[in-house]
Design a protein around this motif. Structure first.
Motif, mmCIF file in Angstrom:
data_model
loop_
_atom_site.group_PDB
_atom_site.id
_atom_site.type_symbol
_atom_site.label_atom_id
_atom_site.label_comp_id
_atom_site.label_asym_id
_atom_site.label_seq_id
_atom_site.Cartn_x
_atom_site.Cartn_y
_atom_site.Cartn_z
ATOM 1 N N ARG A 1 0.836 -1.205 0.000
ATOM 2 C CA ARG A 1 0.000 0.000 0.000
ATOM 3 C C ARG A 1 0.871 1.256 0.000
ATOM 4 O O ARG A 1 0.590 2.231 -0.712
ATOM 5 N N ARG B 1 2.276 1.853 -3.464
ATOM 6 C CA ARG B 1 1.274 2.338 -4.416
ATOM 7 C C ARG B 1 1.014 3.821 -4.233
ATOM 8 O O ARG B 1 0.836 4.562 -5.197
ATOM 9 N N HIS B 2 0.971 4.259 -2.973
ATOM 10 C CA HIS B 2 0.648 5.656 -2.681
ATOM 11 C C HIS B 2 1.890 6.525 -2.449
ATOM 12 O O HIS B 2 1.754 7.706 -2.107
#
Length: 305
Positions: free
Chosen positions: A282, A285-286
């Protein structure tokens, strides 16, 4: 087998009756078409030998009216006539007759035609029994089964589908498939999931399998599979749905047991590593930072003990 012989000529009727009785079959004799039609309303007659020309109603008309009826068992029809032109034979067969015998007939020919009828009726009985067994099996399945025409009209739905959809079976047959799907869509626990379910299921010629969480009457999950099936030249859509709420609950329970410590309820090593992998993915991805806190508890064995 019970055989109906309809002929207004007493001699022809007697010859036919004697030949049929010699084969071991029961015979019912009538002398006009209207009486024949009334007698054929009974399902116990399996074979009818009809003269073309009779008082009140011709044999060809009897054939046509019988084929308009919805019968439980197949009725084999033999039309007898002095009309031997190909057009007349064709007219008789198109009216619903299974076989055609020209007058004057021989007893041997009649016997041969009846033997052929016996084979066809035996096959029809076997098919009917197979369909009855198949229908009973499908009706008692725990999963819902629905078959709809390519145009969308529902041809068949079993009781399990009625229970899952919370709609009486009498309200399903003949309705449009999209109406039954819309019922499930409206019952979705989250409206956006219901809309996605309906959109996915309405795609033409697509094979789809997905799960839908329903809010009514209690929270449950339905697995719905839809595919196009081909029977000869006929195209239909087969929908199968089943309640997987218990399966999902069991799977979650097993997953909980596999990833958590049974004493503290905290993540174990496997669960912790899975959580770390998810959070790292996560963060990537961010493009966000991620932090870890490692704590050590002294003498934790005493807590366990």
């Amino acid at each position: 087998m019970k055989v109906l012989i309809a002929d207004d000529d007493r001699v022809s009727r007697a010859i036919l009756s004697e030949a049929v009785r010699a084969m071991g079959h029961a015979v019912v004799e009538v002398c006009d078409g209207l009486e024949a039609l009334g007698r054929l309303a009974d399902e116990d007659v399996q074979l009818a030998i009809l003269d073309w020309t009779m008082p009140h109603l011709d044999g060809i008309d009897v054939c046509a009216k019988v084929r308009e009826q919805k019968r439980r068992n197949y009725l084999y029809l033999i039309l007898v006539s002095a009309r031997t032109k190909p057009d007349s034979v064709l007219d008789g067969l198109e009216a619903g007759a299974d076989d055609y015998v020209a007058k004057p007939f021989s007893t041997i020919e009649i016997l041969a035609r009846i033997r052929a009828a016996e084979r066809v009726l035996a096959y029809q009985a076997e098919v009917a029994l197979y369909r009855a067994y198949t229908g009973e099996i499908i009706s008692n399945l725990d999963c819902g089964v629905m078959l709809s025409h390519a145009a969308g009209q529902i041809l068949f739905a079993n009781d399990a589908l009625s229970r899952l959809a919370d709609v009486p079976s009498s309200h399903i047959i003949g309705r449009l498939r999209e109406e039954v799907l819309a019922v499930h869509s409206c019952q979705a626990s989250e409206p956006e999931h219901g809309s996605a379910f309906l959109k996915s299921m309405m795609r033409p010629n697509a094979e789809t399998k997905l799960e839908l969480a329903l809010a009514t009457p209690t929270l449950r999950v339905v697995e719905w599979t839809s595919k196009i099936v081909h029977v000869g030249e006929m195209h239909a859509r087969l929908d199968v749905c089943r309640d997987v709420t218990a399966e999902i609950a069991l799977a979650r329970k097993l997953e909980e047991q596999a990833t958590h410590d049974h004493l503290t309820g905290l993540l174990n090593r496997r669960g912790g590593e899975d959580a770390i992998h998810r959070e790292v993915a996560r963060a990537k991805r961010h493009a966000a930072p991620i932090s870890f806190l490692l704590a050590h508890v002294d003498r934790f064995k005493d807590v366990n003990d």
